[in-house]
Design a protein around this motif. Structure first.
Motif, mmCIF file in Angstrom:
data_model
loop_
_atom_site.group_PDB
_atom_site.id
_atom_site.type_symbol
_atom_site.label_atom_id
_atom_site.label_comp_id
_atom_site.label_asym_id
_atom_site.label_seq_id
_atom_site.Cartn_x
_atom_site.Cartn_y
_atom_site.Cartn_z
ATOM 1 N N ALA A 1 17.890 28.526 28.436
ATOM 2 C CA ALA A 1 18.972 28.033 29.291
ATOM 3 C C ALA A 1 20.251 28.841 29.099
ATOM 4 C CB ALA A 1 19.227 26.557 28.990
ATOM 5 N N ALA B 1 20.220 20.458 35.538
ATOM 6 C CA ALA B 1 19.124 19.762 34.856
ATOM 7 C C ALA B 1 19.329 18.257 34.837
ATOM 8 C CB ALA B 1 18.979 20.284 33.426
ATOM 9 N N LEU C 1 23.856 21.247 30.566
ATOM 10 C CA LEU C 1 22.786 20.585 31.323
ATOM 11 C C LEU C 1 23.264 20.190 32.717
ATOM 12 C CD1 LEU C 1 21.259 18.218 28.593
ATOM 13 C CD2 LEU C 1 20.195 20.259 29.565
#
Length: 623
Positions: A545, A173, A168
């Motif tokens: 992702a 993100a 992440l």
């Protein structure tokens, strides 16, 4: 590539609450494995474990709605956040990734035991039954406003949470994340490993020639991970860098590792490659080191294949705190960071005679003084669904949506007498027969069969041939509650003699992913995410992702859940299903008189690929 660093640590362990107690216990070579009093152990092969001391538990913030595991997780995460010195504004942009397995199972077992025995129903902590409850409690209490995920990958859950949190941050993100794992000792877990005869009646002895199995533990550990740039900008103390990580799947057996250690070797090499490090740069390995004959031998073999015999120091924290299941990866990551900062390698405390097949210095008994990615475009190339209204690929779904067909009706698979609702959307009988081989059906639970069937339909729809490098991500809310109930019922009917070692693996949520990976021959990562209502969407997002970051070219991702008597009784008890008695009028979304949802069952999976990979094989892109 964005560098990811560690800026905060928090722990609850069998040594007590806090990182200070955790490290002092490790550095002093104490063993916290002792007679277990948290649950009944009469008649079991092993009657010991490493439980968090009662005095430490009593000091943790309590609530009728929070489970024991919720309290562990919140305490560890709060300590990590305080250690990192994060402001309220920074927390509002911080992600949370929790590795979990048991959730509030301990409290739910107490409710189920009382219900089965006709005793008063306390019901405390029932709302926290799911593993994702920990993320709800931690995120809400600490004000974490970034992405929030729960990953269920058995004993690798905590380590996987750290890797997924790093993803992440690297993808942009979130600038930082609180990540780790939490688990408590539960009856089902303890009974299951006893039934498998994997627990040592004495404290476990990883890497010992005479080892007889593992010891169960419990606890929680969370780390604050953030980008190096953000950490430097706010003047944070940096403990260490998470330089590389990788995940693989053996696709060999649900409870046993590949005897050649192929998956372990690939994961270690993948992490080194990602970190741009040669094996010679590594001096110490904090081993999984469970104490079972198979695991220790195969793990040592994998380490030797990568690093060479004898060069590393290797030790196992489980010799001191037991196998803390989903918390293991978090606690051992924190221990490794402290090993780096304190310059002391924790010992393998119960090791007396090193196994000749373990060619390393395993630090017996006494601690030792040590010495940005360009995103790929993601496309859907296949769909597979198994539900009450449709079984098939992409072509089968459109007509059903246009017809408005409904599968909602009175439950027929099990009695619902005495419950507040009798309404659900069931899978038709025989829907799985053409998609699951008879031999597989005999071996797999029903929800695992649903997972495998939908995955196979998606693979066929995508016309995807070689699956060896593909990844699998399964989202589920309840997992295999039916098997969990059957396993527990065996104990309630016949005591320890009624426990089924064949049923026990199905009580862990990630068994559906493991069983499907084995059947399909997938050797990429196999991940299970748990969340209320949106687990399937989270799985698809995680798969996208992986591809966007260039770490995968093909991913099977989706969700699965089945109806079960225990799920229905639990939801009725929590008033989480429609009380309307029959007919489609029981489910009225957006109606001002709507009285709650109607539960259904099924599985839907997508094949996700990078645009480049799909184009190279001439695949059709659905979206």
């Amino acid at each position: 590539m964005t560098r990811v660093v560690v800026t905060g640590l928090g722990a609850v362990s069998p040594f007590g609450a806090g990182v200070k107690a955790f490290w002092e216990g490790l550095a002093s070579a104490r063993c916290a494995i002792e007679p277990l009093t948290l649950i009944e152990t009469e008649g079991f092969r092993a009657r010991i474990a490493a439980a968090v001391p009662a005095a430490a538990v009593d000091r943790l913030a309590a609530s009728r709605r929070r489970s024991r595991a919720d309290r562990f997780g919140l305490a560890a995460a709060a300590e990590a956040v305080e250690d990192a010195g994060l402001s309220r504004a920074e927390l509002a942009r911080t992600a949370l990734v929790v590795g979990a397995v048991g959730g509030g199972m301990l409290e739910t077992e107490a409710w189920y035991w009382a219900r089965a025995r006709g005793e008063p129903d306390a019901g405390a902590g029932l709302a926290a039954v799911l593993p994702c409850s920990h993320a709800d409690v931690i995120g809400r209490r600490l004000g974490l406003g970034g992405p929030r995920e729960t990953v269920v990958m058995a004993c690798s859950s905590g380590a996987a949470a750290l890797a997924m949190a790093a993803d992440l941050i690297e993808s942009g993100a979130a600038p930082r994340a609180v990540a780790g794992g939490v688990d408590t000792i539960t009856r089902v877990c303890y009974m299951g490993f006893n039934a498998l005869k994997l627990l040592d009646p004495e404290p476990c002895r990883p890497f010992d020639r005479d080892r007889r199995g593992m010891s169960i533990g419990e606890g929680a550990a969370f780390l604050v991970l953030e980008s190096y740039g953000d950490a430097r900008a706010r003047g944070a103390r940096i403990y260490a860098e998470l330089a590389g990580h990788a995940m693989t799947t053996d696709a060999y057996h649900v409870t046993a590792p590949d005897p050649e250690g192929t998956g372990m070797i690939a994961a270690i090499r993948g992490a080194l490659d990602r970190a741009r490090l040669a094996p010679a740069a590594v001096d110490y390995a904090n081993a999984h080191g469970t104490g079972t004959p198979q695991n220790d031998r195969i793990e040592a073999r994998a380490l030797a294949r990568v690093f060479g015999e004898g060069r590393l120091l290797v030790s196992s924290n489980k010799s001191q705190i037991g196998h803390t299941m989903a918390a293991a990866g978090g606690l051992e990551a924190a221990a490794t960071v402290l090993t780096l900062t304190q310059g002391v390698v924790p010992a393998t405390v119960n090791l007396t005679s090193v196994d000749p097949e373990v060619p390393f210095d395993c630090v017996p008994r006494v601690p030792r003084v040590s010495r940005r990615v360009v995103a790929s475009r993601v496309v859907v190339t296949g769909v597979g669904t198994v539900s009450g209204v449709c079984t098939g690929g992409a072509a089968a779904i459109g007509p059903v949506l246009e017809s408005g067909r409904s599968a909602v009706g009175r439950v027929t698979a099990f009695p619902t007498d005495g419950l507040s609702s009798h309404l659900a959307a069931e899978l038709p009988a025989g829907a799985l027969a053409a998609l699951v081989e008879p031999a597989e059906a005999r071996r797999l639970s029903r929800v695992s069969q649903m997972t495998l069937a939908a995955c196979r339909l998606a693979v066929r729809d995508a016309n995807l041939g070689d699956l060896s490098d593909a990844h699998l991500i399964v989202g589920t809310e309840f997992g295999d509650l039916r098997s969990t109930e059957e396993f527990a019922a065996g104990y309630l009917r016949r005591g320890a003699g009624g426990l089924s070692p064949l049923a026990f693996p199905n009580t862990v949520m990630n068994t559906m992913a493991a069983a499907s990976a084995i059947a399909l021959g997938l050797h990429g990562s196999s991940i299970t995410v748990n969340a209320r209502r949106v687990a399937g969407e989270l799985a698809v997002g995680r798969g996208a992702a992986l591809i966007a970051s260039g770490r995968a070219t093909a991913v099977l991702a989706g969700g699965v859940d089945e109806l079960s008597p225990l799920m229905f009784a639990l939801l009725a008890r929590l008033a989480a299903i429609s009380p309307r008695g029959g007919g489609e009028e029981g489910c009225r979304p957006f109606d001002q008189d709507a009285s709650g949802p109607v539960r259904g069952e099924g599985a839907t999976f997508l094949v996700l690929e990078s645009l480049e990979a799909a184009a190279a094989r001439g695949a059709r892109a659905l979206g």
